[in-house]
Write a protein that holds these residues in place. Sequence first.
Motif, short mmCIF file in Angstrom:
data_model
loop_
_atom_site.label_atom_id
_atom_site.label_comp_id
_atom_site.label_asym_id
_atom_site.label_seq_id
_atom_site.Cartn_x
_atom_site.Cartn_y
_atom_site.Cartn_z
N ASP A 289 0.85 -1.20 0.00
CA ASP A 289 0.00 0.00 0.00
C ASP A 289 0.88 1.25 0.00
O ASP A 289 1.90 1.30 0.68
CB ASP A 289 -0.86 -0.02 1.27
CG ASP A 289 -1.63 1.26 1.44
OD1 ASP A 289 -2.50 1.53 0.61
OD2 ASP A 289 -1.31 2.02 2.38
N ASN B 32 -6.12 14.59 2.24
CA ASN B 32 -5.45 15.21 1.09
C ASN B 32 -6.18 16.52 0.78
O ASN B 32 -7.22 16.53 0.12
CB ASN B 32 -5.52 14.27 -0.12
CG ASN B 32 -4.78 14.87 -1.33
OD1 ASN B 32 -4.66 16.09 -1.43
ND2 ASN B 32 -4.29 14.01 -2.21
N TRP C 57 -0.25 14.26 6.02
CA TRP C 57 -0.75 13.41 4.94
C TRP C 57 0.45 12.77 4.25
O TRP C 57 1.20 13.44 3.54
CB TRP C 57 -1.60 14.19 3.94
CG TRP C 57 -2.24 13.31 2.90
CD1 TRP C 57 -1.90 13.21 1.57
CD2 TRP C 57 -3.30 12.37 3.10
NE1 TRP C 57 -2.69 12.28 0.94
CE2 TRP C 57 -3.56 11.75 1.85
CE3 TRP C 57 -4.07 11.98 4.21
CZ2 TRP C 57 -4.56 10.77 1.68
CZ3 TRP C 57 -5.07 11.04 4.05
CH2 TRP C 57 -5.30 10.43 2.80
N GLY D 89 0.22 10.03 2.26
CA GLY D 89 -0.11 9.46 0.95
C GLY D 89 0.08 7.95 0.96
O GLY D 89 0.08 7.31 -0.09
N SER D 90 0.19 7.40 2.15
CA SER D 90 0.28 5.95 2.33
C SER D 90 -0.58 5.63 3.55
O SER D 90 -0.23 6.01 4.67
CB SER D 90 1.75 5.57 2.57
OG SER D 90 1.85 4.24 2.95
N MET D 91 -1.70 4.93 3.30
CA MET D 91 -2.66 4.73 4.40
C MET D 91 -2.00 4.07 5.60
O MET D 91 -2.26 4.42 6.75
CB MET D 91 -3.85 3.88 3.91
CG MET D 91 -4.94 3.73 4.93
SD MET D 91 -6.21 2.59 4.35
CE MET D 91 -7.56 3.03 5.45
N TYR E 246 -10.43 9.76 4.06
CA TYR E 246 -10.44 9.74 2.62
C TYR E 246 -11.92 9.63 2.22
O TYR E 246 -12.44 8.54 2.01
CB TYR E 246 -9.61 8.63 1.98
CG TYR E 246 -9.09 9.10 0.63
CD1 TYR E 246 -9.98 9.45 -0.40
CD2 TYR E 246 -7.74 9.29 0.39
CE1 TYR E 246 -9.53 9.96 -1.60
CE2 TYR E 246 -7.28 9.79 -0.81
CZ TYR E 246 -8.19 10.13 -1.80
OH TYR E 246 -7.74 10.65 -2.99
N LYS F 164 -12.12 6.36 -2.46
CA LYS F 164 -10.96 5.81 -3.17
C LYS F 164 -10.51 4.47 -2.58
O LYS F 164 -10.11 3.57 -3.31
CB LYS F 164 -9.79 6.80 -3.13
CG LYS F 164 -8.52 6.19 -3.68
CD LYS F 164 -7.33 7.11 -3.73
CE LYS F 164 -6.16 6.39 -4.42
NZ LYS F 164 -4.94 7.23 -4.47
N LEU F 165 -10.58 4.34 -1.25
CA LEU F 165 -9.98 3.18 -0.60
C LEU F 165 -10.88 1.97 -0.71
O LEU F 165 -12.11 2.08 -0.79
CB LEU F 165 -9.67 3.52 0.87
CG LEU F 165 -8.71 4.72 1.02
CD1 LEU F 165 -8.47 5.05 2.48
CD2 LEU F 165 -7.40 4.47 0.30
N ARG F 166 -10.24 0.77 -0.71
CA ARG F 166 -10.99 -0.47 -0.92
C ARG F 166 -11.47 -1.00 0.40
O ARG F 166 -10.75 -1.01 1.40
CB ARG F 166 -10.11 -1.51 -1.61
CG ARG F 166 -9.78 -1.15 -3.06
CD ARG F 166 -8.70 -0.11 -3.10
NE ARG F 166 -8.22 0.19 -4.44
CZ ARG F 166 -7.22 1.05 -4.64
NH1 ARG F 166 -6.64 1.64 -3.60
NH2 ARG F 166 -6.82 1.31 -5.85
N GLU G 16 -8.43 -2.83 2.68
CA GLU G 16 -7.83 -1.62 3.26
C GLU G 16 -8.70 -1.11 4.42
O GLU G 16 -8.29 -1.11 5.57
CB GLU G 16 -7.67 -0.53 2.19
CG GLU G 16 -6.58 -0.85 1.17
CD GLU G 16 -6.48 0.19 0.04
OE1 GLU G 16 -7.48 0.84 -0.30
OE2 GLU G 16 -5.36 0.35 -0.50
P1 P6P Z 1 -3.93 10.33 -2.80
C1 P6P Z 1 -2.22 4.76 -1.78
O1 P6P Z 1 -2.31 4.76 -3.20
C2 P6P Z 1 -3.62 4.91 -1.23
O2 P6P Z 1 -4.43 3.86 -1.66
C3 P6P Z 1 -3.56 4.99 0.28
O3 P6P Z 1 -2.52 4.26 0.81
C4 P6P Z 1 -3.39 6.48 0.54
O4 P6P Z 1 -3.93 6.89 1.79
C5 P6P Z 1 -4.16 7.11 -0.62
O5 P6P Z 1 -4.17 6.15 -1.67
C6 P6P Z 1 -3.48 8.38 -1.11
O6 P6P Z 1 -4.32 8.93 -2.10
O7 P6P Z 1 -5.16 10.67 -3.63
O8 P6P Z 1 -3.68 11.32 -1.69
O9 P6P Z 1 -2.70 10.05 -3.62
#
Ligand code: P6P
Length: 336
Positions: A117, A209, A243, A245-247, A263, A275-277, A281
């Motif tokens: 992830d 974000n 932030w 960018g990695s959950m 998110y 966005k997240l599954r 996730e």
């Molecule tokens: P954005 C990584 O691709 C992810 O799935 C999560 O780990 C993370 O929180 C999110 O997308 C980041 O998304 O739109 O900020 O790039």
Amino acid sequence: MTPSVNLTRYLVEKERGQGAITAQLRLLIEVVARACKRISLAVNKGALGDVLGAAGSDNVQGEAQKKLDLIANDVLLEANEWGGHLAAMASEEMDTVFPVSERYPRGEYLLLFDPLDGSSNIDVDVTIGTIFSVLQLPENAGEVREEHFLQAGARQVAAGYCVYGPQTQLVLTVGQGVAVFTLDREQGSFVLTQNNVQIPPSTSEFSINMSNLRHWAPPVKRYIDECLQGKDGPRGRDFNMRWVGSMVADVHRILMRGGVFLYPWDQREPNKPGKLRLLYEANPMSFLVEQAGGAATNGKQRILDITPTSLHERCSVILGSREEVELLQRYHAESA
Ligand code: P6P
């Protein structure tokens, strides 16, 4: 000196003592942990190994796959298929479910994972991680099909992640609190470094974000706007923002020191809930957060109560310090 407790001893005591886990589930978690050690070695190679950059393919989500996405996926498949603890696996990187080969005995568990992830962070050496979730194969399932994976997150029997950062840490729950294990590379084992993790109920740190601000629904805009008003606004205190960018990295920080991660749904693709599954996730992270005293919602309901309708479905995610999540739930209810 108190002997350190490693993952194996922790799991044996869970199995022997409280009967929280079966021998098969203990084996499953140990195998996943061993796979994460191998992934950590591949991640740490960086430019010294042929592991960086794009793989030249897209996943079922239509996202460009990184070489390490596929390496991590293969490591988890190979490590888990022969042990007799699994019936099948599902991954963000695979379109359909992956039944265990008939060459091997079939176990009673289903393993779901996001093998790596935060892939956009790989090439710039920012923290990434592996997320996993464990379900039980329904009774009398017969041939394993996708529908067997479509269980609400509340039915998970275990969940966790391995975060590849300054340390490599495995964070795990089997439904009796959250434990943190740090990889001791000299011994090659995960050593218990924190037990019974508790997320502080309140926080002054949000994780979102901000570039998506104009697309959010009113309740989220209201919440973030009040945080940004700081001590002169209705919250009466200043807030900080993080932030990665990695959950995995953002959720780990929240488990360690509190915070709220969002998110949320936004109007860019109104038919997409987020966005997240959900299955590999949101559900595992929500299980961990709740086991650590936090809360996790999609804005309207508890994430762990959502009944999935497809393997790769997405959802809106708001999780972390309980008081903040409850305030956001109230704002959603008032907005509705
Ligand atoms: P954005 C990584 O691709 C992810 O799935 C999560 O780990 C993370 O929180 C999110 O997308 C980041 O998304 O739109 O900020 O790039």
